[in-house]
Scaffold this active site. Structure first.
Site, PDB file in Angstrom:
ATOM      1  N   LYS A  75       0.024   4.250  -0.274  1.00  0.00           N
ATOM      2  CA  LYS A  75      -0.619   5.434   0.319  1.00  0.00           C
ATOM      3  C   LYS A  75      -0.392   6.651  -0.592  1.00  0.00           C
ATOM      4  O   LYS A  75      -0.356   6.487  -1.813  1.00  0.00           O
ATOM      5  CB  LYS A  75      -0.115   5.647   1.748  1.00  0.00           C
ATOM      6  N   GLU A 133      -6.913   4.794   7.656  1.00  0.00           N
ATOM      7  CA  GLU A 133      -6.668   6.209   7.329  1.00  0.00           C
ATOM      8  C   GLU A 133      -7.865   6.805   6.604  1.00  0.00           C
ATOM      9  O   GLU A 133      -8.169   7.983   6.765  1.00  0.00           O
ATOM     10  CB  GLU A 133      -5.368   6.333   6.516  1.00  0.00           C
ATOM     11  N   SER A 178       3.353  -2.042  10.390  1.00  0.00           N
ATOM     12  CA  SER A 178       4.789  -2.107  10.684  1.00  0.00           C
ATOM     13  C   SER A 178       5.429  -3.452  10.353  1.00  0.00           C
ATOM     14  O   SER A 178       6.342  -3.897  11.053  1.00  0.00           O
ATOM     15  CB  SER A 178       5.045  -1.726  12.151  1.00  0.00           C
ATOM     16  N   GLU A 184      -5.454  -4.754  10.565  1.00  0.00           N
ATOM     17  CA  GLU A 184      -4.433  -3.731  10.772  1.00  0.00           C
ATOM     18  C   GLU A 184      -4.744  -2.935  12.032  1.00  0.00           C
ATOM     19  O   GLU A 184      -5.548  -1.982  11.988  1.00  0.00           O
ATOM     20  CB  GLU A 184      -4.396  -2.767   9.579  1.00  0.00           C
ATOM     21  N   GLY A 226       2.764  -1.099   4.258  1.00  0.00           N
ATOM     22  CA  GLY A 226       2.812   0.303   3.862  1.00  0.00           C
ATOM     23  C   GLY A 226       4.233   0.726   3.562  1.00  0.00           C
ATOM     24  O   GLY A 226       4.761   0.478   2.475  1.00  0.00           O
ATOM     25  N   GLY A 227       4.878   1.346   4.542  1.00  0.00           N
ATOM     26  CA  GLY A 227       6.201   1.941   4.339  1.00  0.00           C
ATOM     27  C   GLY A 227       7.215   1.019   3.685  1.00  0.00           C
ATOM     28  O   GLY A 227       7.963   1.432   2.789  1.00  0.00           O
ATOM     29  N   GLY A 240       2.473   2.298  10.761  1.00  0.00           N
ATOM     30  CA  GLY A 240       3.468   3.355  10.615  1.00  0.00           C
ATOM     31  C   GLY A 240       4.157   3.760  11.910  1.00  0.00           C
ATOM     32  O   GLY A 240       4.816   4.791  11.972  1.00  0.00           O
ATOM     33  N   ASN A 289       0.868  -1.179   0.000  1.00  0.00           N
ATOM     34  CA  ASN A 289       0.000   0.000   0.000  1.00  0.00           C
ATOM     35  C   ASN A 289       0.905   1.228   0.000  1.00  0.00           C
ATOM     36  O   ASN A 289       1.490   1.554   1.025  1.00  0.00           O
ATOM     37  CB  ASN A 289      -0.893  -0.046   1.249  1.00  0.00           C
ATOM     38  N   HIS A 313      -9.547   1.250   4.684  1.00  0.00           N
ATOM     39  CA  HIS A 313      -8.283   1.436   5.425  1.00  0.00           C
ATOM     40  C   HIS A 313      -8.531   2.400   6.580  1.00  0.00           C
ATOM     41  O   HIS A 313      -9.322   3.338   6.459  1.00  0.00           O
ATOM     42  CB  HIS A 313      -7.207   1.976   4.482  1.00  0.00           C
TER      43      HIS A 313
HETATM   44  P1  PGA Z   1       2.821   0.322   7.575  1.00  0.00           P
HETATM   45  O1  PGA Z   1       1.340   0.524   6.967  1.00  0.00           O
HETATM   46  O2  PGA Z   1       3.354  -0.977   7.021  1.00  0.00           O
HETATM   47  O3  PGA Z   1       3.588   1.516   7.077  1.00  0.00           O
HETATM   48  O4  PGA Z   1       2.687   0.279   9.049  1.00  0.00           O
HETATM   49  C1  PGA Z   1       0.475  -0.560   6.793  1.00  0.00           C
HETATM   50  C2  PGA Z   1      -0.820  -0.082   6.198  1.00  0.00           C
HETATM   51  O5  PGA Z   1      -1.343   0.947   6.633  1.00  0.00           O
HETATM   52  O6  PGA Z   1      -1.372  -0.714   5.266  1.00  0.00           O
END
Ligand code: PGA
Length: 250
Positions: free
Chosen positions: A11, A95, A209, A163, A230-231, A169, A9, A93
């Protein structure tokens, strides 16, 4: 057997120059031992789908509107995503739930729209830190699952991503016991609602994470069928490290 899935992802990250990371991933994993998916921002879906055409990496959106078309400035429909080359879409998600006030019923309507266009829906669930500390994690996940997932899904059309909001994050990851408890709970709820066959075919991803250094232990937990990353999906090298761990667990 559920085929594992590593989903990235991006983002609100990435421009045309970032497509090199997607291409590097496709080159490094021509015949992966798991399914691979990258979900770039909407502006990159079409270009990424073209760049990855013929590769083992699928492309998805990060959201879609519940309606097929109309006066919804700034939004993207499921048909538009599919037309741009997406096969999947992330929905609900945390967010989006937090930044755009998306409710379970909004997520359900979006999921219905995605399914009706033939997109595979990756529906996200997760508790906040307050909810976890209040001992409400399973209650929250159960309510989100019930409210966000429509009827008529199958293992081929639905993926669930667990999640925890507080793990996204932040570098904080639940214990393996905590991950297993929630994944087992989601599996039991899916089987109760959709029957054993369908309920056992839906993949349940962990997200929050996930890094190359913690992926192997997370993938060893029961009912963890992959990750939503994500990251660590932004750089091919990091994502490949996670995919290596998933292939080893498959
Ligand atoms: P993250 O994000 O791996 O950066 O923690 C995961 C996500 O929100 O899908």
């Amino acid at each position: 057997m559920r085929r594992k899935l590593a989903a990235g992802n991006w983002k609100m990250n990435g421009t045309g120059a970032s497509l090199a990371e997607a291409e590097a991933l496709a080159k490094a994993k021509p015949e992966p031992g798991c399914d691979l998916l990258l979900c770039p921002p909407a502006t990159l879906v079409h270009r990424m789908a073209q760049a990855l055409d013929g590769s083992a990496v699928a492309v998805g959106g990060q959201d879609c509107h519940a309606k097929a078309s109309g006066a919804h400035t700034g939004d993207t429909s499921a048909e538009m995503l599919r037309d741009a080359g997406a096969s999947h879409v992330i929905l609900g998600h945390s967010e989006r739930r937090a930044d755009h006030g998306e409710s379970d019923s909004d997520v359900r309507a979006k999921t219905e729209a995605a399914l009706s266009e033939g997109l595979i829906a990756v529906v996200c669930l997760g508790e906040t830190l307050d909810e976890r500390e209040a001992g409400k994690t399973l209650e929250v996940i159960g309510t989100q699952l019930e409210g966000s997932v429509p009827d008529g899904v199958s293992g081929a059309t639905l993926v669930i991503a667990y999640e925890p909001v507080w793990a996204i994050g932040t570098g904080k990851v639940p214990t393996l016991e905590q991950i297993g408890e929630v994944h087992d709970f989601i599996r039991a709820r899916l089987e109760a609602r959709f029957g054993a066959e369908t309920g056992s075919a839906v993949r349940i991803l962990y997200g929050g994470s996930v890094k190359p250094g913690n992926a192997a232990e997370i993938f060893g937990v029961s009912n963890v069928d992959g990750a939503l990353v994500g990251g660590a999906s932004l750089k091919a090298g990091d994502f490949i490290g996670i995919i290596d761990a998933l292939e080893a667990a498959a």
